[in-house]
Each structure stands twice: as C-alpha cells, then as structure tokens.
Design a protein around this motif. Structure first.
Motif, PDB file in Angstrom:
ATOM      1  N   TRP B 262      37.677   3.959  11.133  1.00 46.61           N
ATOM      2  CA  TRP B 262      36.679   3.169  10.610  1.00 46.61           C
ATOM      3  C   TRP B 262      36.835   2.925   9.216  1.00 46.61           C
ATOM      4  CZ3 TRP B 262      33.048   1.860  13.987  1.00 46.61           C
ATOM      5  CH2 TRP B 262      33.040   2.529  15.391  1.00 46.61           C
ATOM      6  N   SER B 263      36.052   1.886   8.803  1.00 47.43           N
ATOM      7  CA  SER B 263      36.123   1.435   7.452  1.00 47.43           C
ATOM      8  C   SER B 263      34.829   0.367   7.341  1.00 47.43           C
ATOM      9  CB  SER B 263      37.453   0.923   6.971  1.00 47.43           C
ATOM     10  OG  SER B 263      37.464  -0.256   7.718  1.00 47.43           O
ATOM     11  N   ARG B 264      34.351   0.500   6.149  1.00 48.92           N
ATOM     12  CA  ARG B 264      33.299  -0.365   5.662  1.00 48.92           C
ATOM     13  C   ARG B 264      33.568  -1.739   5.091  1.00 48.92           C
ATOM     14  NH1 ARG B 264      28.918   1.436   1.483  1.00 48.92           N
ATOM     15  NH2 ARG B 264      30.203   2.144   0.003  1.00 48.92           N
ATOM     16  N   LEU B 267      33.353  -5.359   6.769  1.00 43.27           N
ATOM     17  CA  LEU B 267      32.354  -5.990   7.697  1.00 43.27           C
ATOM     18  C   LEU B 267      31.955  -7.497   7.330  1.00 43.27           C
ATOM     19  CD1 LEU B 267      30.658  -4.485   9.809  1.00 43.27           C
ATOM     20  CD2 LEU B 267      28.871  -4.322   8.005  1.00 43.27           C
ATOM     21  N   PRO B 268      31.666  -8.106   8.432  1.00 45.25           N
ATOM     22  CA  PRO B 268      31.425  -9.598   7.890  1.00 45.25           C
ATOM     23  C   PRO B 268      29.835  -9.531   7.613  1.00 45.25           C
ATOM     24  CG  PRO B 268      32.326  -9.257  10.377  1.00 45.25           C
ATOM     25  CD  PRO B 268      32.199  -7.892   9.884  1.00 45.25           C
ATOM     26  N   GLU B 269      29.310 -10.452   6.732  1.00 47.41           N
ATOM     27  CA  GLU B 269      27.849 -10.646   6.435  1.00 47.41           C
ATOM     28  C   GLU B 269      27.172 -10.427   7.509  1.00 47.41           C
ATOM     29  OE1 GLU B 269      26.921 -10.842   3.269  1.00 47.41           O
ATOM     30  OE2 GLU B 269      28.887 -10.162   2.834  1.00 47.41           O
ATOM     31  N   GLY B 279      27.468  -0.773   7.301  1.00 45.90           N
ATOM     32  CA  GLY B 279      27.929  -1.225   8.431  1.00 45.90           C
ATOM     33  C   GLY B 279      29.509  -0.725   8.687  1.00 45.90           C
ATOM     34  N   PHE B 280      29.972  -0.683   9.719  1.00 46.33           N
ATOM     35  CA  PHE B 280      31.594  -0.267   9.799  1.00 46.33           C
ATOM     36  C   PHE B 280      32.387  -1.230  10.602  1.00 46.33           C
ATOM     37  CE2 PHE B 280      29.046   3.178   8.096  1.00 46.33           C
ATOM     38  CZ  PHE B 280      30.015   3.788   7.089  1.00 46.33           C
ATOM     39  N   GLN B 281      33.344  -1.201  10.602  1.00 49.80           N
ATOM     40  CA  GLN B 281      34.570  -1.901  11.341  1.00 49.80           C
ATOM     41  C   GLN B 281      35.213  -0.953  11.710  1.00 49.80           C
ATOM     42  OE1 GLN B 281      35.336  -5.430  11.193  1.00 49.80           O
ATOM     43  NE2 GLN B 281      36.904  -5.281  12.753  1.00 49.80           N
ATOM     44  N   GLY B 282      35.459  -0.762  13.218  1.00 52.36           N
ATOM     45  CA  GLY B 282      36.202   0.163  13.786  1.00 52.36           C
ATOM     46  C   GLY B 282      37.447  -0.645  14.586  1.00 52.36           C
ATOM     47  N   VAL B 283      38.886  -0.064  14.170  1.00 51.30           N
ATOM     48  CA  VAL B 283      39.945  -0.626  14.617  1.00 51.30           C
ATOM     49  C   VAL B 283      40.829   0.633  15.322  1.00 51.30           C
ATOM     50  CG1 VAL B 283      40.306  -2.742  12.979  1.00 51.30           C
ATOM     51  CG2 VAL B 283      41.232  -0.429  12.263  1.00 51.30           C
ATOM     52  N   PRO B 284      41.463   0.084  16.178  1.00 49.96           N
ATOM     53  CA  PRO B 284      42.633   1.435  17.106  1.00 49.96           C
ATOM     54  C   PRO B 284      43.059   1.843  15.557  1.00 49.96           C
ATOM     55  CG  PRO B 284      42.363  -0.536  18.301  1.00 49.96           C
ATOM     56  CD  PRO B 284      41.696  -1.018  17.161  1.00 49.96           C
ATOM     57  N   MET B 387      31.879   3.319  26.992  1.00 51.29           N
ATOM     58  CA  MET B 387      32.545   3.178  25.995  1.00 51.29           C
ATOM     59  C   MET B 387      32.826   1.797  25.564  1.00 51.29           C
ATOM     60  SD  MET B 387      36.187   4.517  27.726  1.00 51.29           S
ATOM     61  CE  MET B 387      36.980   3.794  28.977  1.00 51.29           C
ATOM     62  N   VAL B 388      33.235   1.564  24.324  1.00 50.74           N
ATOM     63  CA  VAL B 388      33.811   0.371  23.927  1.00 50.74           C
ATOM     64  C   VAL B 388      35.180   0.466  23.383  1.00 50.74           C
ATOM     65  CG1 VAL B 388      32.492   0.866  21.846  1.00 50.74           C
ATOM     66  CG2 VAL B 388      33.226  -1.271  22.159  1.00 50.74           C
ATOM     67  N   SER B 389      36.049  -0.439  24.062  1.00 53.01           N
ATOM     68  CA  SER B 389      37.559  -0.465  23.675  1.00 53.01           C
ATOM     69  C   SER B 389      37.807  -1.391  22.815  1.00 53.01           C
ATOM     70  CB  SER B 389      38.542  -0.553  24.972  1.00 53.01           C
ATOM     71  OG  SER B 389      37.896   0.436  26.006  1.00 53.01           O
ATOM     72  N   GLY B 390      38.984  -1.059  22.117  1.00 54.18           N
ATOM     73  CA  GLY B 390      39.497  -1.919  20.981  1.00 54.18           C
ATOM     74  C   GLY B 390      38.795  -1.791  19.818  1.00 54.18           C
ATOM     75  N   GLY B 391      38.856  -3.045  18.960  1.00 54.51           N
ATOM     76  CA  GLY B 391      38.245  -2.952  17.737  1.00 54.51           C
ATOM     77  C   GLY B 391      36.722  -3.301  17.919  1.00 54.51           C
ATOM     78  N   HIS B 392      35.897  -2.888  17.207  1.00 50.84           N
ATOM     79  CA  HIS B 392      34.658  -3.033  17.468  1.00 50.84           C
ATOM     80  C   HIS B 392      33.866  -2.965  16.056  1.00 50.84           C
ATOM     81  CE1 HIS B 392      35.352   0.964  19.104  1.00 50.84           C
ATOM     82  NE2 HIS B 392      34.260   1.350  18.346  1.00 50.84           N
ATOM     83  N   ARG B 393      32.706  -3.304  15.934  1.00 49.78           N
ATOM     84  CA  ARG B 393      31.754  -3.257  14.658  1.00 49.78           C
ATOM     85  C   ARG B 393      30.446  -2.706  15.100  1.00 49.78           C
ATOM     86  NH1 ARG B 393      32.918  -9.174  14.196  1.00 49.78           N
ATOM     87  NH2 ARG B 393      35.165  -9.423  13.161  1.00 49.78           N
ATOM     88  N   LEU B 394      30.057  -1.877  13.961  1.00 52.46           N
ATOM     89  CA  LEU B 394      28.629  -0.951  13.907  1.00 52.46           C
ATOM     90  C   LEU B 394      28.125  -1.481  12.692  1.00 52.46           C
ATOM     91  CD1 LEU B 394      30.017   2.475  14.862  1.00 52.46           C
ATOM     92  CD2 LEU B 394      28.637   1.010  16.414  1.00 52.46           C
ATOM     93  N   SER B 395      26.685  -1.710  13.228  1.00 53.08           N
ATOM     94  CA  SER B 395      25.801  -1.873  11.905  1.00 53.08           C
ATOM     95  C   SER B 395      24.559  -0.917  12.553  1.00 53.08           C
ATOM     96  CB  SER B 395      25.328  -3.107  11.648  1.00 53.08           C
ATOM     97  OG  SER B 395      24.297  -3.456  12.839  1.00 53.08           O
ATOM     98  N   GLU B 396      23.591  -0.849  11.525  1.00 51.96           N
ATOM     99  CA  GLU B 396      22.557   0.242  11.939  1.00 51.96           C
ATOM    100  C   GLU B 396      21.744   0.085  13.244  1.00 51.96           C
ATOM    101  OE1 GLU B 396      19.703   0.888   8.903  1.00 51.96           O
ATOM    102  OE2 GLU B 396      21.005   1.646   7.590  1.00 51.96           O
ATOM    103  N   ASP B 397      22.109  -1.328  13.576  1.00 48.94           N
ATOM    104  CA  ASP B 397      21.336  -1.574  14.876  1.00 48.94           C
ATOM    105  C   ASP B 397      22.000  -2.467  15.876  1.00 48.94           C
ATOM    106  OD1 ASP B 397      21.072  -3.694  13.369  1.00 48.94           O
ATOM    107  OD2 ASP B 397      19.011  -3.913  13.208  1.00 48.94           O
ATOM    108  N   ARG B 398      23.529  -2.554  15.482  1.00 50.91           N
ATOM    109  CA  ARG B 398      24.186  -3.646  16.595  1.00 50.91           C
ATOM    110  C   ARG B 398      25.486  -2.693  16.868  1.00 50.91           C
ATOM    111  NH1 ARG B 398      23.801  -9.456  14.460  1.00 50.91           N
ATOM    112  NH2 ARG B 398      24.915  -9.865  16.292  1.00 50.91           N
ATOM    113  N   LEU B 399      25.859  -3.033  17.827  1.00 51.52           N
ATOM    114  CA  LEU B 399      27.377  -2.822  18.120  1.00 51.52           C
ATOM    115  C   LEU B 399      27.914  -4.005  18.848  1.00 51.52           C
ATOM    116  CD1 LEU B 399      29.430  -0.632  19.061  1.00 51.52           C
ATOM    117  CD2 LEU B 399      28.399  -0.519  21.221  1.00 51.52           C
ATOM    118  N   GLU B 400      28.834  -4.541  18.308  1.00 50.85           N
ATOM    119  CA  GLU B 400      30.000  -5.608  18.981  1.00 50.85           C
ATOM    120  C   GLU B 400      31.330  -5.257  19.079  1.00 50.85           C
ATOM    121  OE1 GLU B 400      29.435  -8.955  16.464  1.00 50.85           O
ATOM    122  OE2 GLU B 400      27.484  -9.398  16.685  1.00 50.85           O
TER     123      GLU B 400
END
Lengths: 236, 553
Positions: B262-264, B267-269, B279-284, B387-400
């Motif tokens: 995880w890193s922050r 994170l896109p705007e 928000g955080f960006q998750g990459v494998p 589960m969500v696989s691969g790279g994904h992003r988290l903010s306080e209220d969203r998961l993509e």
C-alpha cells in the motif's frame, strides 16, 4: 436408631404431606429461577455460577427456619413432652429431627435442579462445577441446620431461636457471604473458617477434602450440641 | 451424697465427651488440611497445573513471589479473579515453599499504582467505566520480574494455569529470542515490541534482523524463531538464502506476508475526494518470496480480502492509522487450527490476503513417506467474505474496482506446516553466507504463514493501548499462540482447554422463556407431588383404620 428414623419420617411427612415443604420448595425454586435467568442472559456465557451463588443465602434462611420449626412446633404443641415420655433418648430425638430436616433441605435443593438443567439446554454447561456445587450446597445446608438445631434446642422462644440461628449462621458465613477476607494471616484464617468460601470453591469445581470435612464436622458438632442442649433442658 | 456424686459423674462425663468431640473435630480438620487432597472436576481441568508447571515448580532454585494486582474489576473479571487466585494457590501448594503468592490493591495505594505504571503494568481501560481496572500478576525471582496481564481478559481464567507456567519458565530459564526482519520495506518497526507492558517484550527477547545488510550464517545463531515481517520490496537472494538456511536448521519461521503493498502517493485526484481525505493505492507486492513460499507449499494471493460481517474500525496502513468503512475479515479458527490456537475463536485480520496451500510443492516432494510435511489451514474468512484481486484503490468510502462475489467461506487467511522441508534450490548460498546448507530440514520443522503483516505492527499496539480496542486483542492473542506453537511450547491449546462456552444466538429470549417456565413449572409440579403425597397418606390412614377395625371386631 430405629426411633431416630421414625422421628425423621414423621418430620418429613409433616413437611411434605402438608403444604409447608412443597410451598418452601416452590418458593425457593421460583425465586432462584426469577433471579438466575436474567443474570445468565447478561453473562452471555453458559454458567450456573449465578444460581450457585444464591444458594448459601437461601440455605441460611431455610436451615434457620427449619431448625426452629423442627423443635419449636413440638415444644409449643406439647408433642416433645410426649416423645420424651416414650423410651427414646435425647440423642435419638435430636438425630431424628436433624435427619428429617436434612432430607427436607435435600428436597428443596432438588427443586432448584431444573433451573440448572434448563440452563444446560440453553447453553453448553460444564456439569462438573454444577454437580460439585450442589454437593457443596447440601453440605453447607447440613452445617447450617446443625447450628440452627442447636439454637432451637438451646433457646426456648421460637422467634429468639430463629434470630439466634440466623445471627450465628450469618456471623459464621460473613467472610465470603458479606465480604471477601483480606490478605495476610487473618485473611487466611477467616478463609479457612468460612463455610461459604469452602462452598464457593466446590461451586467453582474444586472439591477439597478439608472443605468437606470442615462442613461435616460443623454439622456433627451442631447435632452434638443440640443433643446436649436437649439433655440439659430435660434435666431442668 | 449419692445424688451429688451421680450429678458430678454425669457432668464429668459430659465435659469429657465434649472435650473428646472437640479434640476429634480439631484433629480431623488439622489432618485434612495437612493432606491437602483436592479434585478438579471442571471439564477442562482449568485449576490443575500443566505437567510442565509441576516439573518447573519442583526444580525452582530459589523463592518466587507472585503478587496479584486486582482492583475495580467488573463482573466477568471479578469471577475470573477468584479462579486465578485458585490457580495461584495451587502453584503455591505444589511448590513446596518455593513459590508464595499475595494480593495487593493498587487502587488504594497511589504510590504502588505509579510504580506499577512506570514498571510496565498498566490499568485496563474500559470505555464505560471511569475507574482504573487493575488485573495483573507479577512474578519476582532473584531481583527480576515478569508480568502477566491477560491477553484475552474474557479467557483469562481459562488460560491462567498455562500462562503462569509460561511466565515462570521465562523468568527462571530465560526468554526465547525472536528475530523480526526489517530492511526490505517491512511495514512496522519493532521498537514498540520491546516496550514493557506491550505483551511480547515480557515473554520474548525481540531482536531486529537487518537482513538487507547482514546475511552471514552466524547472524541468526542466537535466534530461536524468525518472523518475516511483511517485506514489500524484493528480498535479496542472499537474504532468501539466509532464510532457507534458517529453515534447514530446523528452527521455526513465521511468515507475515501481505499480497498487496500500500502507498498513498499515487492516488488519483478523483479518488482522493478533496482536502483532508486519505486514500491508498494498492499494488501486488513484489516481495520476492513467492519462490521459497511456493517451494514450502504456500502461495500468497495478490489480493485483499474484505468482509461486510467483519470488524470495522481504525486500522494501520503503513505508519498511518485510518478509519475505513471497508470491513476487514475475521479469521475464524478452523477445527484443525484449534490444535494450534486453542481457545482463540478468531481475530480480525486487517487487509488480509489469501493464503493458498499446495500439497505437492517441491519442498515437500523431496521429503517422502512419513517425513512429508503436513499443511493445515489455520484461519478462514467468513462465508460472505469477498476479495479484490490485483491493483486497486481505497479511499474512505470507495473501493475500485469493487470486490468480487462472496467466497462461500473458502478463503484461507493463515496456514501452518510441520515436517521435513527440502533445501530451496533457488537460494544458492550467497557470498556472505559462507556455510554449507543441508539438503533438508530436520523432521517437525514448523512454518506458519499469515496473509497479513499487521499482526505485529507497532501502530496496531499503540492504537490498542490508547483506544482500548478489544477487537485487536484477538490478533494479539492469536499471534502469541502462533509463536508458542512454533516454539513447541506447551500452550493451553495442547492442554485441551475448552472454550468459554458462549451462549448461542437467541439465548436471551430462551432465558426469558425459561425464567417464566421454571418459575411457574416447579410450583406446578410441587402441587402435583403434594396432592400425590396427601393422597398416599390418606390411603395409608384408611388402611390402618381398616386394620384396627378388623382387629377390634
């Protein structure tokens, strides 16, 4: 011994052919059930501890009243004088009355077993501490009854006998029933002397020889003193 | 004169009889106190000491003083107190005078309270109570001490006998040395773990392992157990060789590996959602341990497991704490896992990744027959976990992108293996290792793999301390049990301690129904019995009357 058994049967029949014994059994079971189940639900753990915690106080009241009833009833009705006129020793009278009272306590305790059984149906109850707790409760009741019988034999007035029995049992049980003994030598001594603390250990699932022997010896001493008190009263 | 003599004899006989009874009573009680016979009738033998404790007590070289600090305890802990005191009394009884215990109340002695706080014993913080709750036991031996605070207060009484044995052993024989890796982007520091009062520092000698700098064979000589603490950067071949050599020596390794790093920063705007939002960006994660893990029989999925039936709350991501609406999964202890984790029911595993088990892995293939390692799933996620696989992003209220479909309860979050493992061929001894690595590990080498690295993260403990968050104690307990298993220490799990017997769902309604049923039913049955007794007595009287009449006539 045959005379004692006959007296015990008579006491038990008076209690349970009449309404008094069943009324006491029902009242104790109903009150315990009423208080226990909300505490079980609040604890959220399958345990009979709240029920077993109530029993010392219940037994203290029941045994004191029973001890008074066993002697005072016959004394006021004159039945005691009739029994004494028979070829029966004071020891046999005391032993018979004690055995009848003890059987009544056993019936009253059995009346509360459905509460533990239902708790076992609701949750997965550990049967060991429950069984040990009931065994301990019976011994505690036996000890209380011994003291109450002695008080009833020694004090001629029924109300005074009841109060004396209650006071003696309460004082004896105070460490554990009313307060936790402090640490140190005094605390250890109080812990060893308190019947309730011995009972509580059994209710937690620890059966100790010293606790069993202590409660049994107190009951024996109580009956022995009751015999002596009856003997003294007869001599006077 | 004869009458007076008779009275005197009777009185003398009475006094002698009373004296004899008193003497018999005192003798019987003194004798039974001396014998000290007792029987533990609880199903789990919770008041009986484990065999190792009995052995330890028999070998104590000097006096151990145990002091129980209990004060202001709420109802469940007050019950536990009595049970813990029973256990302490049993320790004292079996120690033949080498262990003595006493109780102290810090709530009545501010100076003692301050001493305890500065010495590492902290009062428990319960949200709905203002008082400071003291619930700890200190064991002192030759000027040193070790403190016991319940890792799981709800199960304190259940585990006290085994816990005390563990603490006594630590105090008398020393603490095992646990190495925790750092240097390849491991998420937490180990400084807080060395702080007194945080649990592990009490029981273990924690040593940071800079495996990015030192990989010589002697480096890990004094380490009893190695924790691979979630690297997020590629671990060097030399470090992997060091790890392989450690395993080949037969010592246990606990892998805490997260499949997503995880890193922050990236994170896109659009996801950040404005000022103040995190928000955080998750990459494998590219930790580089896939090879050796696969060789041992495990695979960490590049994914994140979420569970709407799990635990919400503050969680640490990296060094930050962050409240998320995305519920992280509860790791439920499997039936087989109970032999490792005992009475622990499970624990929240924040941002866990899946752990896959491969029984035919190369590292196991080399070992044949009875030496083949046994792999066991330890923790599984709930049936509604996704589960969500691969790279994904988290903010306080969203998961993509959004998480996938429910797993149906098949996601493994942690597993263990025990047996003989083959040498990892991908770990050729590097230039600094300089030692010959055996072809296989000894039998019963123990490996544990958890798909999360936050079990021992500093910020988790700091938050636990400050927030008094009970959910996280589960993770703490779980990790402690896992270490005990890996180190082959007798734990409550091995002693077969049963669970706390929680009431099933809906028990409140059942209890309410039972209250009225029993309160009404017993008098009803008693009335029936009374009628029967009265009828029997009347019938008996009639029979006797008839008999008398026959005799008279």
């Amino acid at each position: 011994m045959r005379a004692s058994a006959a007296i015990a049967r008579r006491e038990l029949a008076d209690l349970f052919v009449g309404r008094l014994g069943w009324a006491a059994t029902s009242a104790v079971a109903a009150v315990c059930a009423f208080l226990f189940f909300p505490r079980l639900a609040a604890a959220r753990v399958a345990t009979a501890a709240p029920l077993l915690d109530m029993l010392p106080l219940v037994l203290l009241l029941v045994a004191s009243a029973l001890g008074m009833w066993l002697i005072a009833r016959d004394r006021t009705s004159g039945a005691l004088a009739v029994i004494r006129a028979c070829p029966v020793s004071e020891a046999e009278i005391a032993l018979g009355k004690y055995a009848g009272g003890l059987a009544a306590i056993a019936v009253i305790l059995v009346g509360t077993i459905p509460i533990a059984l239902v708790a076992g149906v609701i949750g997965d109850l550990d049967p060991g501490p429950v069984a040990a707790g009931y065994a301990g409760a019976f011994l505690l009741g036996a000890a209380y009854l011994g003291i109450a019988l002695f008080a009833a034999c020694a004090v001629p007035e029924p109300l005074a006998a009841l109060l004396a029995a209650l006071a003696a049992c309460l004082l004896w049980s105070a460490p554990g029933l009313l307060f936790s003994p402090s640490t140190g030598a005094l605390g250890r001594a109080l812990e060893l002397a308190s019947p309730v603390l011995h009972y509580q250990r059994m209710a937690r699932g620890i059966v100790e020889l010293r606790g069993v022997v202590y409660l049994v010896t107190v009951a024996v001493v109580g009956v022995a003193l009751a015999m002596s008190a009856l003997e003294l009263r007869r001599r006077r | 004169m004869r009458s007076i003599g008779g009275t005197a004899r009777r009185n003398l006989a009475s006094v002698a009889g009373a004296a004899a009874i008193a003497a018999a009573v005192v003798a019987a009680n003194a004798f039974t106190c001396g014998i000290g016979w007792r029987m533990d009738v609880t199903e789990s033998s919770r008041y009986s000491l484990p065999p190792e404790a009995v052995t330890l007590l028999g070998e104590l070289p000097d006096l151990v003083i145990a002091t129980a600090y209990f004060a202001n305890l709420p109802e469940p802990l007050a019950d536990a107190r009595a049970q813990i005191e029973e256990v302490l009394a049993e320790y004292e009884r079996l120690s033949a005078g080498e262990l003595t215990w006493r109780a102290a109340d810090p709530s009545k002695d501010p100076r003692l309270a301050d001493e305890l706080t500065s010495g590492g014993i902290h009062p428990l913080a319960l949200a709905d109570r203002g008082e400071r709750i003291w619930f700890a036991v200190r064991f002192e031996f030759r000027g040193e001490h070790i403190d016991w605070t319940p890792l799981d207060p709800a199960a304190a009484a259940e585990t006290a006998a085994a816990d005390f044995a563990q603490h006594l052993r630590r105090l008398v024989q020393g603490r095992p040395r646990i190495g925790i890796t750092r240097g390849f982007g491991e998420v937490g520091e180990t400084a807080a773990l060395r702080e007194p009062g945080l649990g592990f520092a009490n029981l273990y000698d924690i040593a940071p392992i800079d495996w990015d700098r030192r990989t010589d064979a002697a480096y890990l000589d004094d380490i009893d157990l190695l924790v691979v603490n979630g690297p997020t950067e590629p671990v060097s071949p030399d470090a992997i060789a060091l790890l392989d050599a450690f395993i080949m020596s037969g010592r246990p390794v606990v892998f805490l590996i997260r499949g997503i790093a995880w890193s922050r920063e990236k994170l896109p705007e659009v996801m950040a959602g404005g000022e103040g939002k995190l928000g955080f960006q998750g990459v494998p994660s590219r930790h580089g341990l896939d090879g050796i893990l696969a060789h041992l029989g495990f695979r960490i999925g590049p994914d994140t497991v979420l569970d709407e039936e799990g635990a919400p709350g503050f969680i640490p991501v990296g060094r930050l704490s962050w409240r998320t609406p995305l519920y992280f999964p509860i790791g439920h202890v499997t039936e087989a896992g109970r032999t490792v984790l005992g009475s622990s029911r499970g624990a929240p595993i924040p941002f866990a990744s899946t752990v896959e088990i491969a029984t035919g892995a190369a590292g196991q293939g080399a070992a044949s027959g009875p030496r083949r390692p046994a792999l066991t799933a330890l923790l599984i996620a709930g049936p509604r976990a996704r589960m969500v696989s691969g790279g994904h992003r988290l903010s306080e209220d969203r998961l993509e992108p959004p998480a996938g479909a429910s797993s149906g309860g098949s996601i493994i979050l942690a597993a263990v293996a025990e047996g003989a493992f083959a040498h990892y061929p991908g770990a050729a001894p590097g230039p600094m290792l300089g030692a010959e690595v055996p072809a296989g590990s000894p039998e019963q080498t123990r490996i544990a793999v958890v798909g999360s690295s936050v079990l021992i993260e500093d910020s988790l403990f700091v938050m636990m301390e400050s927030a008094g968050e009970p959910a996280f104690w589960g993770s703490f307990v779980l990790f402690d049990r896992l270490l005990a298993w890996a180190l082959r220490e007798p734990t409550s799990a091995e002693r077969g301690v049963v669970d706390l017997r929680p009431l099933p769902p809906g028990a409140e309604q059942s209890a309410d129904l039972a209250r009225w049923t029993v309160a009404g039913g017993v008098p009803l049955v008693a009335s029936g019995l009374w009628l029967m007794c009265a009828w029997a007595a009347r019938a008996r009287r009639r029979r006797e009357k008839a008999r008398w009449l026959r005799l008279v006539s």
